[in-house]
Design a protein around this motif. Structure first.
Motif, short mmCIF file in Angstrom:
data_model
loop_
_atom_site.label_atom_id
_atom_site.label_comp_id
_atom_site.label_asym_id
_atom_site.label_seq_id
_atom_site.Cartn_x
_atom_site.Cartn_y
_atom_site.Cartn_z
N VAL A 269 0.85 -1.20 0.00
CA VAL A 269 0.00 0.00 0.00
C VAL A 269 0.89 1.26 0.00
N VAL A 270 2.00 1.22 0.74
CA VAL A 270 2.94 2.36 0.72
C VAL A 270 3.44 2.60 -0.71
N ARG A 271 3.82 1.52 -1.38
CA ARG A 271 4.30 1.64 -2.77
C ARG A 271 3.20 2.24 -3.65
N ALA A 272 1.96 1.79 -3.44
CA ALA A 272 0.84 2.29 -4.24
C ALA A 272 0.62 3.78 -3.97
N ILE A 273 0.68 4.20 -2.72
CA ILE A 273 0.48 5.63 -2.39
C ILE A 273 1.56 6.46 -3.08
N ARG A 274 2.80 6.00 -3.02
CA ARG A 274 3.90 6.77 -3.65
C ARG A 274 3.69 6.88 -5.16
N ALA A 275 3.31 5.77 -5.78
CA ALA A 275 3.11 5.78 -7.23
C ALA A 275 1.94 6.68 -7.61
N ILE A 276 0.90 6.68 -6.78
CA ILE A 276 -0.29 7.49 -7.06
C ILE A 276 0.04 8.97 -6.89
N LYS A 277 0.82 9.31 -5.88
CA LYS A 277 1.23 10.71 -5.72
C LYS A 277 2.02 11.19 -6.94
N ALA A 278 2.81 10.29 -7.50
CA ALA A 278 3.67 10.66 -8.64
C ALA A 278 2.91 10.61 -9.97
N ASP A 279 1.70 10.05 -9.95
CA ASP A 279 0.95 9.86 -11.20
C ASP A 279 0.34 11.17 -11.70
N ASP A 280 0.93 11.74 -12.74
CA ASP A 280 0.33 12.95 -13.31
C ASP A 280 -0.28 12.66 -14.68
N VAL A 281 -0.50 11.40 -14.96
CA VAL A 281 -1.01 11.00 -16.28
C VAL A 281 -2.51 10.69 -16.25
N SER A 282 -2.96 9.96 -15.22
CA SER A 282 -4.34 9.42 -15.24
C SER A 282 -5.40 10.52 -15.36
N LEU A 283 -5.28 11.57 -14.56
CA LEU A 283 -6.31 12.63 -14.62
C LEU A 283 -6.28 13.34 -15.97
N LYS A 284 -5.06 13.54 -16.49
CA LYS A 284 -4.92 14.20 -17.79
C LYS A 284 -5.61 13.36 -18.87
N LEU A 285 -5.38 12.06 -18.85
CA LEU A 285 -5.99 11.17 -19.84
C LEU A 285 -7.50 11.11 -19.66
N GLN A 286 -7.95 11.10 -18.41
CA GLN A 286 -9.40 11.10 -18.16
C GLN A 286 -10.03 12.34 -18.79
N ASN A 287 -9.42 13.51 -18.55
CA ASN A 287 -9.98 14.76 -19.08
C ASN A 287 -9.99 14.76 -20.60
N GLU A 288 -8.90 14.26 -21.18
CA GLU A 288 -8.82 14.17 -22.65
C GLU A 288 -9.95 13.27 -23.16
N PHE A 289 -10.15 12.15 -22.45
CA PHE A 289 -11.18 11.18 -22.84
C PHE A 289 -12.59 11.79 -22.73
N TYR A 290 -12.87 12.46 -21.59
CA TYR A 290 -14.19 13.06 -21.39
C TYR A 290 -14.48 14.08 -22.50
N GLU A 291 -13.46 14.86 -22.83
CA GLU A 291 -13.64 15.91 -23.84
C GLU A 291 -13.94 15.27 -25.19
N LYS A 292 -13.14 14.28 -25.56
CA LYS A 292 -13.35 13.60 -26.86
C LYS A 292 -14.70 12.91 -26.93
N SER A 293 -15.16 12.39 -25.76
CA SER A 293 -16.44 11.67 -25.75
C SER A 293 -17.62 12.56 -26.07
N THR A 294 -17.45 13.87 -25.96
CA THR A 294 -18.57 14.76 -26.28
C THR A 294 -18.73 14.94 -27.79
#
Ligand SMILES: [Zn+2]
Length: 301
Positions: A269-294
């Motif tokens: 879980v510690v490893r997961a928290i660290r990786a999630i803190k460093a993750d700057d891709v998922s939200l960006k991709l989600q936003n790109e996806f939501y926008e394209k879906s319209t």
């Protein structure tokens, strides 16, 4: 002692400490000697703001359940274990931990005493409102740490369906509780519920609730009462195999195995928290996806 020497040395100490704090060598929080709790419910409103800032918007939602755990473990086993893990992990890598949550999928244990089985629609609605409300309070990265096997379909489905409409946060799910290899050798092969592994972990997290002497009062053997080819699924599969809501043999448990598995779970879980803190891709991709879906007709390969 010479007073004229004392004053400059104290001033130097102050200057030196503020340099250390401003360079980040010593965290400012420690310097003021107040430790920030990882428990959401223990923080004041102002400290909550500081906690969200310190965790970089990363919050944990440990997910338990209330269900029978063989003849020897308490109904809240999964809740107690997953909170022990999440709280220890957050102490090591700061994150804000949501209070007790146990509103998951457990229809298959409704025939046993003490089971709290909420309806399908309420499970999903409550979880969505909970993560929405967490996000409204700054938890833009929510890690659901699953402590209960019966949620294994619910949680990926919940995470997957976050794509149905825009959310300004990301749901992550961590759904492992025991290492596949390593550690003290195990004595049993069937070990899915209240068996050797789970009982061992409880001997670490809440030994006072474990009644090892009762572990053989019922059978946790696989009763193989269904005869269907592999790949054919029914909702009654678990009851067909383990009608006592017990899978394995808790009497094989040891504290050594529990310590090994708990450490593995917390470290994971510690490893997961660290990786999630460093993750700057998922939200960006989600936003790109939501926008394209319209406007899907404009999407080019
Ligand atoms: Zn369990």
């Amino acid at each position: 002692m010479n007073r004229t020497l004392q004053k400059p040395s104290f001033a130097f100490f102050l200057l030196f400490s503020s340099v250390l704090i401003s360079t980040g060598v010593v965290p400012a929080q420690d310097a003021s000697s107040s430790k920030l709790s990882v428990h959401w419910e223990e923080l004041t409103a102002a400290d909550f703001r500081e906690g969200i800032h310190r965790s970089q918007g990363t919050c944990l939602l440990p997910f338990g359940i209330l269900e029978k755990h063989g003849p020897h473990l308490p109904l809240g086993t999964d809740l107690l274990d997953v909170r022990y893990t999440a709280l220890h992990a957050a102490e090591e890598e700061y994150a804000v931990v949501f209070p007790e949550y146990y509103f998951g999928q457990i229809a298959e244990a409704k025939h046993e005493p003490g089971t709290m089985a909420y309806s399908r629609s309420l499970q999903l609605a409550l979880l969505q409102e909970t993560t929405d409300e967490m996000a409204r309070n700054g938890c833009k990265k929510i890690l659901i740490v699953n402590g209960h096997g019966g949620n294994e379909s619910l949680l990926p489905y919940f995470a997957q369906t976050q794509l149905d409409k825009p959310h300004d946060y990301v749901v992550y799910v961590f759904d492992e509780r025991s290492p596949r290899t390593g550690g003290p050798p195990k004595k049993t092969t069937t070990d899915m519920h209240a068996g050797e592994s789970e009982t061992s972990k409880m001997m670490v997290s809440r030994p006072d609730t474990v009644h090892l002497d009762r572990a053989n009062n019922e059978s946790g053997a696989d009763q193989h009462r269904q005869n269907l080819p592999e790949g054919v699924y029914t909702g009654i599969w678990w009851y067909a195999r383990f009608p006592n809501h017990y899978s394995g043999d808790g009497s094989a448990a040891t504290k050594e195995l529990g310590e090994y598995q708990m450490k593995w779970w917390i470290d994971s879980v510690v490893r997961a928290i660290r990786a999630i803190k460093a993750d700057d891709v998922s939200l960006k991709l989600q936003n790109e996806f939501y926008e394209k879906s319209t406007h899907p007709l404009d999407t080019q390969p």
